[in-house]
Design an enzyme around this catalytic site. Structure first.
Site, PDB file in Angstrom:
ATOM      1  N   TYR A   7      47.820  51.208  37.902  1.00  0.00           N
ATOM      2  CA  TYR A   7      46.379  50.962  38.046  1.00  0.00           C
ATOM      3  C   TYR A   7      45.600  52.047  37.283  1.00  0.00           C
ATOM      4  O   TYR A   7      44.675  51.749  36.527  1.00  0.00           O
ATOM      5  CB  TYR A   7      46.011  50.955  39.536  1.00  0.00           C
ATOM      6  CG  TYR A   7      44.527  50.819  39.817  1.00  0.00           C
ATOM      7  CD1 TYR A   7      43.886  49.584  39.721  1.00  0.00           C
ATOM      8  CD2 TYR A   7      43.771  51.922  40.198  1.00  0.00           C
ATOM      9  CE1 TYR A   7      42.530  49.460  39.988  1.00  0.00           C
ATOM     10  CE2 TYR A   7      42.412  51.807  40.474  1.00  0.00           C
ATOM     11  CZ  TYR A   7      41.789  50.572  40.365  1.00  0.00           C
ATOM     12  OH  TYR A   7      40.444  50.456  40.625  1.00  0.00           O
ATOM     13  N   ILE A  53      31.994  44.585  44.729  1.00  0.00           N
ATOM     14  CA  ILE A  53      30.952  45.221  43.929  1.00  0.00           C
ATOM     15  C   ILE A  53      30.298  44.207  42.985  1.00  0.00           C
ATOM     16  O   ILE A  53      29.084  44.242  42.764  1.00  0.00           O
ATOM     17  CB  ILE A  53      31.570  46.390  43.124  1.00  0.00           C
ATOM     18  CG1 ILE A  53      32.130  47.453  44.084  1.00  0.00           C
ATOM     19  CG2 ILE A  53      30.558  47.012  42.188  1.00  0.00           C
ATOM     20  CD1 ILE A  53      33.046  48.479  43.434  1.00  0.00           C
ATOM     21  N   LYS A 110      43.009  51.793  34.063  1.00  0.00           N
ATOM     22  CA  LYS A 110      41.628  52.273  34.142  1.00  0.00           C
ATOM     23  C   LYS A 110      41.344  53.313  33.049  1.00  0.00           C
ATOM     24  O   LYS A 110      40.202  53.459  32.608  1.00  0.00           O
ATOM     25  CB  LYS A 110      41.350  52.827  35.546  1.00  0.00           C
ATOM     26  CG  LYS A 110      41.323  51.726  36.609  1.00  0.00           C
ATOM     27  CD  LYS A 110      40.070  50.880  36.489  1.00  0.00           C
ATOM     28  CE  LYS A 110      40.230  49.459  36.939  1.00  0.00           C
ATOM     29  NZ  LYS A 110      39.002  48.660  36.755  1.00  0.00           N
ATOM     30  N   SER A 153      37.492  53.654  36.861  1.00  0.00           N
ATOM     31  CA  SER A 153      37.713  54.292  38.158  1.00  0.00           C
ATOM     32  C   SER A 153      38.046  55.750  37.939  1.00  0.00           C
ATOM     33  O   SER A 153      38.561  56.129  36.883  1.00  0.00           O
ATOM     34  CB  SER A 153      38.875  53.617  38.885  1.00  0.00           C
ATOM     35  OG  SER A 153      39.257  54.402  39.994  1.00  0.00           O
TER      36      SER A 153
HETATM   37  N1  LIG Z   1      36.510  49.551  45.491  1.00  0.00           N
HETATM   38  C1  LIG Z   1      36.666  50.747  44.985  1.00  0.00           C
HETATM   39  O1  LIG Z   1      36.723  51.753  45.687  1.00  0.00           O
HETATM   40  C2  LIG Z   1      36.776  50.911  43.479  1.00  0.00           C
HETATM   41  C3  LIG Z   1      36.958  52.210  42.979  1.00  0.00           C
HETATM   42  C4  LIG Z   1      37.058  52.377  41.613  1.00  0.00           C
HETATM   43  C5  LIG Z   1      36.959  51.291  40.762  1.00  0.00           C
HETATM   44  N2  LIG Z   1      36.788  50.025  41.253  1.00  0.00           N
HETATM   45  C6  LIG Z   1      36.689  48.900  40.306  1.00  0.00           C
HETATM   46  O2  LIG Z   1      35.585  48.101  40.625  1.00  0.00           O
HETATM   47  C7  LIG Z   1      35.813  46.768  40.159  1.00  0.00           C
HETATM   48  C8  LIG Z   1      35.443  45.764  41.262  1.00  0.00           C
HETATM   49  O3  LIG Z   1      36.388  45.870  42.309  1.00  0.00           O
HETATM   50  P1  LIG Z   1      36.079  45.629  43.851  1.00  0.00           P
HETATM   51  O4  LIG Z   1      36.373  46.910  44.526  1.00  0.00           O
HETATM   52  O5  LIG Z   1      34.780  44.968  44.046  1.00  0.00           O
HETATM   53  O6  LIG Z   1      37.332  44.651  44.204  1.00  0.00           O
HETATM   54  P2  LIG Z   1      37.423  43.186  44.857  1.00  0.00           P
HETATM   55  O7  LIG Z   1      36.569  43.088  46.055  1.00  0.00           O
HETATM   56  O8  LIG Z   1      38.884  42.936  44.987  1.00  0.00           O
HETATM   57  O9  LIG Z   1      36.810  42.260  43.698  1.00  0.00           O
HETATM   58  C9  LIG Z   1      37.526  42.059  42.499  1.00  0.00           C
HETATM   59  C10 LIG Z   1      37.019  40.818  41.794  1.00  0.00           C
HETATM   60  O10 LIG Z   1      37.831  40.613  40.618  1.00  0.00           O
HETATM   61  C11 LIG Z   1      38.255  39.262  40.608  1.00  0.00           C
HETATM   62  N3  LIG Z   1      39.504  39.047  39.882  1.00  0.00           N
HETATM   63  C12 LIG Z   1      40.735  39.551  40.163  1.00  0.00           C
HETATM   64  N4  LIG Z   1      41.636  39.049  39.306  1.00  0.00           N
HETATM   65  C13 LIG Z   1      40.979  38.217  38.469  1.00  0.00           C
HETATM   66  C14 LIG Z   1      41.375  37.379  37.392  1.00  0.00           C
HETATM   67  N5  LIG Z   1      42.657  37.288  37.014  1.00  0.00           N
HETATM   68  N6  LIG Z   1      40.440  36.654  36.765  1.00  0.00           N
HETATM   69  C15 LIG Z   1      39.151  36.706  37.151  1.00  0.00           C
HETATM   70  N7  LIG Z   1      38.714  37.467  38.175  1.00  0.00           N
HETATM   71  C16 LIG Z   1      39.615  38.204  38.826  1.00  0.00           C
HETATM   72  C17 LIG Z   1      38.408  38.905  42.078  1.00  0.00           C
HETATM   73  O11 LIG Z   1      38.448  37.496  42.228  1.00  0.00           O
HETATM   74  P3  LIG Z   1      39.115  36.800  43.548  1.00  0.00           P
HETATM   75  O12 LIG Z   1      38.149  36.988  44.660  1.00  0.00           O
HETATM   76  O13 LIG Z   1      39.322  35.391  43.144  1.00  0.00           O
HETATM   77  O14 LIG Z   1      40.405  37.530  43.792  1.00  0.00           O
HETATM   78  C18 LIG Z   1      37.161  39.548  42.635  1.00  0.00           C
HETATM   79  O15 LIG Z   1      36.048  38.738  42.402  1.00  0.00           O
HETATM   80  C19 LIG Z   1      37.275  46.714  39.727  1.00  0.00           C
HETATM   81  O16 LIG Z   1      37.345  46.781  38.308  1.00  0.00           O
HETATM   82  C20 LIG Z   1      37.870  47.958  40.357  1.00  0.00           C
HETATM   83  O17 LIG Z   1      38.973  48.449  39.620  1.00  0.00           O
HETATM   84  C21 LIG Z   1      36.695  49.829  42.615  1.00  0.00           C
END
Ligand SMILES: NC(=O)c1ccc[n+]([C@@H]2O[C@H](COP(=O)([O-])OP(=O)(O)OC[C@H]3O[C@@H](n4cnc5c(N)ncnc54)[C@H](OP(=O)(O)O)[C@@H]3O)[C@@H](O)[C@H]2O)c1
Ligand SMILES: *[C@@H]1O[C@H](CO)[C@@H](O)[C@H](O)[C@H]1NC(C)=O
Ligand SMILES: *[C@H]1O[C@H](CO)[C@@H](O)[C@H](O)[C@H]1NC(C)=O
Length: 318
Positions: free
Chosen positions: A202, A48, A206, A170
């Site tokens: 988690y 995202i 959140k 979330s």
């Molecule tokens: N996907 C869903 O369905 C969903 C639903 C509800 C909420 N969310 C929220 O949306 C947000 C984005 O998630 P996403 O789904 O896009 O997940 P994602 O594809 O796993 O992306 C997460 C990002 O966070 C980075 N990250 C993780 N640990 C980190 C750290 N210690 N320091 C700096 N960066 C770090 C990752 O970097 P690396 O690539 O280096 O690991 C990656 O760029 C999150 O806050 C998640 O909780 C997602």
């Protein structure tokens, strides 16, 4: 036979209806451009965060990708420049699992950059374990690292007001709770290994995001800085890369039918970042590009204030 066909048609019809109503997701309709403005997207190298960064770059922003992995971030910078045609995209090292790294990122950023108009606290993990500071991983990355980051950048945000902070929470926050005793004794939101434990931690982290946005909005009244928390939808990203095989198998059928792409996943973030005249809604939680009422536990003034104070203590800000 015809009864079977009827049942099949009804099922397909129901699926289409549910998909349209709940899954497809609203679009950010704002035409706002952000030329001359500077944006930080944490975890902007994938999922995202990356689609959010591409959209903001297309609208003219200077985009700072705050990421932990140099290689992954630099590859994303190239892709975002190519997709958006805007070369004002730069990588800066930030590991939210390390309070030291958060401080050094803030120092570098404040020295090198003149403005900060939008802070998108997007990075998140779904992974149990501990950080180098001895904190529970999801508490540290999903909440505390962003808490410190936001606090260290607040003066700059105020100087550039009107400015905004957007926090990716979330729907899972609904199942979270904040156990202050556990936090104080174990530097963790909850401990013990049991089925569903990782999901519950988690969810707790959140819930922290929603409560923080609630408290921050109060502290920012009159400054021209506003903040929002949100659920992006159920989006196909790398988030569950470290979850158990059982969890992956159980969620597979649901994700196959209902999960959306990362471009759709960025829409509510973009809405909170760009939509005109939502300032009076500062501190609220959004989903599908609209504000949504949260449960009392997610807008509890006393808990939000206490969590703020405990977080200050953990970061050495108090
Ligand atoms: N996907 C869903 O369905 C969903 C639903 C509800 C909420 N969310 C929220 O949306 C947000 C984005 O998630 P996403 O789904 O896009 O997940 P994602 O594809 O796993 O992306 C997460 C990002 O966070 C980075 N990250 C993780 N640990 C980190 C750290 N210690 N320091 C700096 N960066 C770090 C990752 O970097 P690396 O690539 O280096 O690991 C990656 O760029 C999150 O806050 C998640 O909780 C997602
Ligand atoms: C999480 O998953 C990624 C990708 O599969 C892997 O490279 C990484 O080592 C895993 N991290 C942990 C702590 O299990
Ligand atoms: C979001 O809320 C406040 C600012 O609005 C910040 O202090 C807090 O740490 C943020 N949390 C995350 C992870 O987004």
């Amino acid at each position: 036979m015809s009864a079977l066909l009827l049942a099949l048609a009804a099922t397909v019809g129901l699926y289409v209806l549910v998909y349209r109503l709940c899954v497809r997701g609203a679009r950010c309709t704002s035409q706002t451009t952000v030329h001359g403005k500077t944006v930080i997207v944490t975890g902007g190298n994938t999922g995202i965060g990356k689609t959010t960064a591409i959209d903001l770059a297309r609208r003219g922003a200077r985009v700072i990708l705050a990421c932990r992995s140099k290689e992954r971030a630099e590859a994303a910078v190239r892709e975002i420049i190519q997709e958006s045609g805007n070369n004002q995209v730069v990588y800066m090292q930030l590991d939210l699992a390390s309070l030291k790294s958060v401080r050094s990122f803030a120092e570098t950023f404040l020295k090198q950059e003149a403005r900060l108009d939008l802070l998108i606290n997007n990075a998140g993990v779904y992974l149990d374990g501990r950080t180098e500071d001895g904190l529970q991983m999801m508490f540290a990355v999903n909440h505390l690292g962003h808490f410190l980051l936001t606090n260290l950048l607040l003066e700059r945000l105020k100087a550039c007001a009107p400015s905004r902070v957007v926090n990716l929470s979330s729907v899972a926050h609904n199942w979270g709770k904040i156990d202050f005793d556990c936090l104080n004794t174990h530097k963790a939101l909850r401990i013990g290994t049991y089925l569903g434990g990782v999901f519950m931690i988690y969810s707790d982290s959140k819930l922290c995001n929603v409560l923080f946005t609630h408290e921050l909005a109060k502290r920012l009244q009159g400054t021209g800085v506003t903040c929002y928390s949100l659920h992006p939808g159920s989006i196909k990203t790398e988030l569950l890369r470290n979850s158990s095989t059982l969890f992956k198998v159980l969620t597979k059928p649901i994700t196959a039918l209902f999960v959306k792409d990362p471009v759709t996943g960025a829409q509510t973030t973009l809405h909170c970042a760009l939509q005109e005249s939502i300032e009076p809604l500062s501190g609220q939680y959004f989903t599908n590009c609209a504000p949504m009422k949260v449960k009392p536990k997610a807008r509890d003034d006393a808990v939000a204030k206490k969590l703020w104070e405990v977080s200050e203590k953990f970061c050495g800000l108090a």
